[in-house]
Design a protein around this motif. Structure first.
Motif, PDB file in Angstrom:
ATOM      1  N   LYS A  87       0.816  -1.221   0.000  1.00 23.02           N
ATOM      2  CA  LYS A  87       0.000   0.000   0.000  1.00 23.02           C
ATOM      3  C   LYS A  87       0.846   1.265   0.000  1.00 23.02           C
ATOM      4  O   LYS A  87       0.411   2.309  -0.484  1.00 23.02           O
ATOM      5  N   GLU A  88       2.053   1.170   0.555  1.00 20.48           N
ATOM      6  CA  GLU A  88       2.969   2.321   0.579  1.00 20.48           C
ATOM      7  C   GLU A  88       3.823   2.400  -0.683  1.00 20.48           C
ATOM      8  O   GLU A  88       4.775   3.158  -0.750  1.00 20.48           O
ATOM      9  N   ASP A  89       3.489   1.571  -1.681  1.00 22.39           N
ATOM     10  CA  ASP A  89       4.192   1.525  -2.965  1.00 22.39           C
ATOM     11  C   ASP A  89       5.645   1.061  -2.828  1.00 22.39           C
ATOM     12  O   ASP A  89       6.489   1.396  -3.640  1.00 22.39           O
ATOM     13  N   LYS A  90       5.925   0.289  -1.779  1.00 23.65           N
ATOM     14  CA  LYS A  90       7.252  -0.290  -1.585  1.00 23.65           C
ATOM     15  C   LYS A  90       7.232  -1.726  -2.106  1.00 23.65           C
ATOM     16  O   LYS A  90       6.263  -2.448  -1.937  1.00 23.65           O
ATOM     17  N   LEU A  91       8.344  -2.123  -2.703  1.00 25.05           N
ATOM     18  CA  LEU A  91       8.460  -3.481  -3.212  1.00 25.05           C
ATOM     19  C   LEU A  91       8.721  -4.436  -2.051  1.00 25.05           C
ATOM     20  O   LEU A  91       9.643  -4.231  -1.259  1.00 25.05           O
TER      21      LEU A  91
END
Length: 109
Positions: A87-91
């Motif tokens: 959700k935090e756009d982290k892989l």
């Protein structure tokens, strides 16, 4: 020839989580494997390794029927590595065992 093959024997860490998708069922659960060794001080040490496991289709059904928290089981499968964006756009990288075969292990007396 399948060169990616793993066999694990350990205790189920939590109840099976079943999910249904358009293309079938997915079962996910954890298991812990234990290794015991003697250290330099001649003390017996046990180390635990936790594994994430997934099963699809008919194997997922078998897992749901026979697996419960704490049960000693044996699984055969392969190691999968995958990634996704959270959700935090982290892989986020995930390593899991895709189970092809599961069976209960009878405790030795």
């Amino acid at each position: 020839r399948n060169m990616n093959k793993v066999t694990l024997v350990g205790n189920v860490g939590k109840e099976v989580n079943m999910r249904n998708f358009e293309n079938g069922k997915l079962a996910s659960f954890t298991m812990v494997t234990k290794e015991t060794y003697t250290n330099k001080k001649n003390e017996e040490v046990t180390s635990n390794t936790w594994h994430n496991l997934v099963a699809f289709g008919k194997v997922a059904d078998v897992c749901q029927r026979m697996i419960s928290k704490g049960k000693l089981i044996s699984v055969e499968g392969k190691i999968n590595h995958r990634s996704y964006k959270n959700k935090e756009d982290k892989l986020v990288y995930v390593t899991e065992i895709q189970v092809y075969k599961v069976q209960e292990v009878k405790e030795e007396e």
